[in-house]
Design a protein around this motif. Structure first.
Motif, PDB file in Angstrom:
ATOM      1  N   GLU A 113       0.724  -1.266   0.167  1.00 26.15           N
ATOM      2  CA  GLU A 113       0.169  -0.033  -0.270  1.00 26.15           C
ATOM      3  C   GLU A 113       0.682   1.479   0.047  1.00 26.15           C
ATOM      4  O   GLU A 113       0.783   2.110  -0.475  1.00 26.15           O
ATOM      5  N   LEU A 114       1.759   1.505   0.969  1.00 30.33           N
ATOM      6  CA  LEU A 114       2.689   2.469   0.870  1.00 30.33           C
ATOM      7  C   LEU A 114       3.854   2.269  -0.659  1.00 30.33           C
ATOM      8  O   LEU A 114       4.049   3.784  -0.727  1.00 30.33           O
ATOM      9  N   TYR A 115       4.418   1.961  -1.206  1.00 30.82           N
ATOM     10  CA  TYR A 115       5.240   1.527  -1.980  1.00 30.82           C
ATOM     11  C   TYR A 115       5.154   0.851  -3.167  1.00 30.82           C
ATOM     12  O   TYR A 115       5.892   1.814  -3.887  1.00 30.82           O
ATOM     13  N   ASP A 116       3.728   0.546  -3.245  1.00 36.70           N
ATOM     14  CA  ASP A 116       3.662   0.184  -4.671  1.00 36.70           C
ATOM     15  C   ASP A 116       3.531   1.332  -5.610  1.00 36.70           C
ATOM     16  O   ASP A 116       4.028   1.407  -7.323  1.00 36.70           O
ATOM     17  N   GLY A 117       3.388   2.222  -5.130  1.00 36.89           N
ATOM     18  CA  GLY A 117       2.922   3.562  -6.377  1.00 36.89           C
ATOM     19  C   GLY A 117       4.405   4.213  -6.825  1.00 36.89           C
ATOM     20  O   GLY A 117       4.559   5.113  -8.237  1.00 36.89           O
ATOM     21  N   VAL A 118       5.619   4.166  -6.235  1.00 34.40           N
ATOM     22  CA  VAL A 118       6.687   4.535  -6.750  1.00 34.40           C
ATOM     23  C   VAL A 118       7.716   3.244  -7.051  1.00 34.40           C
ATOM     24  O   VAL A 118       8.686   3.158  -6.883  1.00 34.40           O
ATOM     25  N   GLY A 119       7.247   1.884  -6.852  1.00 34.94           N
ATOM     26  CA  GLY A 119       7.983   0.211  -7.725  1.00 34.94           C
ATOM     27  C   GLY A 119       8.685   0.046  -6.377  1.00 34.94           C
ATOM     28  O   GLY A 119       9.427  -0.276  -7.291  1.00 34.94           O
ATOM     29  N   TRP A 120       9.245   0.553  -4.792  1.00 36.44           N
ATOM     30  CA  TRP A 120      10.522  -0.496  -4.051  1.00 36.44           C
ATOM     31  C   TRP A 120       9.635  -1.284  -3.317  1.00 36.44           C
ATOM     32  O   TRP A 120      10.390  -1.910  -3.076  1.00 36.44           O
ATOM     33  N   SER A 121       7.990  -1.974  -3.812  1.00 39.66           N
ATOM     34  CA  SER A 121       7.636  -2.905  -2.604  1.00 39.66           C
ATOM     35  C   SER A 121       8.487  -3.883  -2.232  1.00 39.66           C
ATOM     36  O   SER A 121       8.693  -4.945  -1.514  1.00 39.66           O
ATOM     37  N   GLU A 122       8.963  -4.294  -4.125  1.00 36.52           N
ATOM     38  CA  GLU A 122      10.212  -5.539  -3.810  1.00 36.52           C
ATOM     39  C   GLU A 122      11.267  -5.657  -2.985  1.00 36.52           C
ATOM     40  O   GLU A 122      11.415  -6.462  -2.054  1.00 36.52           O
ATOM     41  N   GLU A 123      11.629  -3.945  -3.615  1.00 36.19           N
ATOM     42  CA  GLU A 123      13.125  -3.806  -2.406  1.00 36.19           C
ATOM     43  C   GLU A 123      12.646  -3.206  -0.906  1.00 36.19           C
ATOM     44  O   GLU A 123      13.142  -4.360  -0.145  1.00 36.19           O
ATOM     45  N   VAL A 124      12.322  -3.243  -0.298  1.00 35.66           N
ATOM     46  CA  VAL A 124      10.950  -3.032   1.147  1.00 35.66           C
ATOM     47  C   VAL A 124      11.286  -4.306   1.751  1.00 35.66           C
ATOM     48  O   VAL A 124      11.461  -4.348   3.231  1.00 35.66           O
ATOM     49  N   LYS A 125       9.700  -4.734   0.901  1.00 35.83           N
ATOM     50  CA  LYS A 125      10.216  -6.525   1.450  1.00 35.83           C
ATOM     51  C   LYS A 125      11.276  -7.730   1.443  1.00 35.83           C
ATOM     52  O   LYS A 125      11.649  -8.037   2.562  1.00 35.83           O
ATOM     53  N   THR A 126      12.209  -6.978   0.638  1.00 38.55           N
ATOM     54  CA  THR A 126      13.374  -7.756   1.577  1.00 38.55           C
ATOM     55  C   THR A 126      14.518  -7.311   2.378  1.00 38.55           C
ATOM     56  O   THR A 126      14.643  -8.162   3.227  1.00 38.55           O
ATOM     57  N   PHE A 127      14.264  -5.665   2.714  1.00 42.07           N
ATOM     58  CA  PHE A 127      14.991  -5.190   3.879  1.00 42.07           C
ATOM     59  C   PHE A 127      13.988  -6.288   5.082  1.00 42.07           C
ATOM     60  O   PHE A 127      14.483  -5.799   5.706  1.00 42.07           O
ATOM     61  N   LEU A 128      13.059  -5.865   4.450  1.00 38.66           N
ATOM     62  CA  LEU A 128      12.022  -6.603   6.014  1.00 38.66           C
ATOM     63  C   LEU A 128      12.087  -7.841   6.640  1.00 38.66           C
ATOM     64  O   LEU A 128      12.717  -7.955   8.103  1.00 38.66           O
ATOM     65  N   ARG A 129      12.619  -8.383   5.174  1.00 38.92           N
ATOM     66  CA  ARG A 129      13.316  -9.572   6.236  1.00 38.92           C
ATOM     67  C   ARG A 129      14.712  -9.868   6.574  1.00 38.92           C
ATOM     68  O   ARG A 129      14.389 -10.558   7.744  1.00 38.92           O
ATOM     69  N   TYR A 130      15.455  -9.227   5.860  1.00 37.82           N
ATOM     70  CA  TYR A 130      16.402  -9.066   6.349  1.00 37.82           C
ATOM     71  C   TYR A 130      16.559  -8.669   8.104  1.00 37.82           C
ATOM     72  O   TYR A 130      17.101  -9.494   8.547  1.00 37.82           O
ATOM     73  N   ASN A 131      15.213  -7.514   7.988  1.00 38.88           N
ATOM     74  CA  ASN A 131      15.630  -6.854   9.466  1.00 38.88           C
ATOM     75  C   ASN A 131      14.569  -8.407  10.394  1.00 38.88           C
ATOM     76  O   ASN A 131      15.098  -7.912  11.573  1.00 38.88           O
ATOM     77  N   ALA A 132      14.154  -9.048   9.699  1.00 34.71           N
ATOM     78  CA  ALA A 132      13.301  -9.770  10.473  1.00 34.71           C
ATOM     79  C   ALA A 132      13.947 -10.901  11.664  1.00 34.71           C
ATOM     80  O   ALA A 132      14.234 -11.381  12.215  1.00 34.71           O
ATOM     81  N   ASN A 133      15.455 -11.234  10.381  1.00 37.07           N
ATOM     82  CA  ASN A 133      16.211 -12.307  11.188  1.00 37.07           C
ATOM     83  C   ASN A 133      17.373 -11.322  11.833  1.00 37.07           C
ATOM     84  O   ASN A 133      17.351 -12.528  12.811  1.00 37.07           O
ATOM     85  N   LYS A 134      17.275 -10.521  11.722  1.00 42.50           N
ATOM     86  CA  LYS A 134      17.746  -9.208  12.735  1.00 42.50           C
ATOM     87  C   LYS A 134      17.416  -9.529  14.152  1.00 42.50           C
ATOM     88  O   LYS A 134      17.612  -9.468  15.291  1.00 42.50           O
ATOM     89  N   ALA A 135      15.902  -9.873  14.010  1.00 41.98           N
ATOM     90  CA  ALA A 135      14.791  -9.311  15.589  1.00 41.98           C
ATOM     91  C   ALA A 135      15.142 -11.141  16.063  1.00 41.98           C
ATOM     92  O   ALA A 135      15.218 -11.344  17.485  1.00 41.98           O
ATOM     93  N   LEU A 136      15.290 -11.990  15.206  1.00 37.76           N
ATOM     94  CA  LEU A 136      15.149 -13.725  15.740  1.00 37.76           C
ATOM     95  C   LEU A 136      16.678 -13.098  15.900  1.00 37.76           C
ATOM     96  O   LEU A 136      16.745 -14.381  17.504  1.00 37.76           O
ATOM     97  N   MET A 137      17.768 -13.233  16.026  1.00 31.48           N
ATOM     98  CA  MET A 137      18.947 -13.915  16.614  1.00 31.48           C
ATOM     99  C   MET A 137      19.115 -12.240  17.679  1.00 31.48           C
ATOM    100  O   MET A 137      19.568 -13.126  18.249  1.00 31.48           O
TER     101      MET A 137
END
Length: 324
Positions: free
Chosen positions: A239-263
């Motif tokens: 909803e936030l990023y589709d309009g500027v075309g960044w959604s997939e890059e943001v999801k990658t960033f989210l998954r990376y930081n989800a792993n950090k949270a688990l660590m």
């Protein structure tokens, strides 16, 4: 002699030295948004498209909501289950800084946006389905969860859920735009890094005391929670990023930081994403040092705020080091 009614906190007698070292770290990096010259970003702001301006407003509105939850409910709930009096003092510090974070976004709004635009931003925050869903999920755990579940929710919020919002200012910083706005975000990230590792460390202490069967049950609950939050975060990101075309890059960033949270929680990563998969412009934004403004030139002895250090994988391993 009468029985002691209330015990004074004694920082010279520590049950856990990590409480003192965390307190010192947090107080050393104290800052306030009022000392950062946000108006210097107005030229950059005027050059953004209307779609980008809306994105920035919504991103910071969402972050304001999460910091409000953390300052009003999160730290209060964690204080109910402290192991030491010094831990409570650290949580008091964290609670105050979460309020500073929430207030900082309003400083950004008052600099960049009109009164009408600010009202529209907060209306969007209060009505957005995905934003309200993640706030509700985390808040319900704070209200009704076990002591360890509350810590999991807090770490997921600090080290994972904020980052859908952090992506935007870091991206602009990596492109040499909105440098002072990004300065605030980098200071917030520095705080959240300490908050996440400290609370994750306290989680690990309790988790390691559980019988194996209870550990397994809690781990299953933890990963189920992360899946639920991530699925909602995907929709929020789109909803936030589709309009500027960044959604997939943001999801990658989210998954990376989800792993950090688990660590931080002493658990195994869930997603295959690493720092190498994250947009290098965003990683460059994280690693760039601050402008090192003299925030206190008019106060006290005029000391300088230290530089914001680059985030490294080892930042998220502090809790693991504490356990050795």
């Amino acid at each position: 002699m009468s029985k002691t009614y209330y015990k004074a906190i004694n920082w010279n007698e520590l049950e856990d030295a990590i409480d003192k070292s965390t307190w010192e770290k947090l107080t050393e990096q104290f800052w306030l948004d009022t000392r950062i010259p946000l108006s210097n970003d107005l030229d950059d702001w005027r050059k953004l498209s209307e779609e980008e301006k809306t994105l920035v407003g919504h991103v910071f509105g969402g972050l304001t909501l999460l910091d409000t939850v953390q300052s009003e409910t999160g730290m209060e709930s964690l204080r109910q289950d402290v192991r030491t009096p010094h831990e409570e003092a650290v949580l008091n510090n964290i609670q105050f800084m979460e309020s500073v974070h929430a207030k900082s976004y309003s400083s950004i709004f008052s600099t960049l946006n009109t009164k009408k635009e600010i009202e529209e931003i907060f209306d969007w925050v209060h009505e957005n389905e995905y934003l309200q869903t993640k706030a509700k999920i985390v808040n319900e755990i704070y209200k009704n969860g076990t002591p360890l579940e509350k810590k999991v929710a807090s770490v997921f919020l600090e080290t994972f859920l904020f980052y859908s919002g952090f992506f935007t200012p870091l991206y602009y910083l990596g492109n040499n735009k909105l440098a002072n706005v990004a300065e605030i975000i980098k200071l917030i990230i520095r705080d959240e890094s300490v908050h996440g590792t400290y609370i994750g460390y306290k989680f690990q202490l309790g988790f390691n005391e559980l019988p194996e069967e209870e550990q397994t049950t809690l781990k299953d609950w933890m990963y189920d929670l992360l899946y639920t939050l991530y699925e909602n975060e995907e929709r929020y990101t789109e909803e936030l990023y589709d309009g500027v075309g960044w959604s997939e890059e943001v999801k990658t960033f989210l998954r990376y930081n989800a792993n950090k949270a688990l660590m931080n929680l002493g658990q195994d990563p869930l997603f295959p994403d690493t720092a190498n998969d994250v947009n290098p412009i965003v990683m460059n934004g994280i690693s760039t040092g601050t402008s090192n403004h003299d925030f206190f030139s008019q106060v006290g002895n005029g000391y300088l705020l230290g530089e914001v250090e680059a985030m490294k994988d080892e930042d998220y391993l502090i809790g693991l080091e504490y356990m050795k």
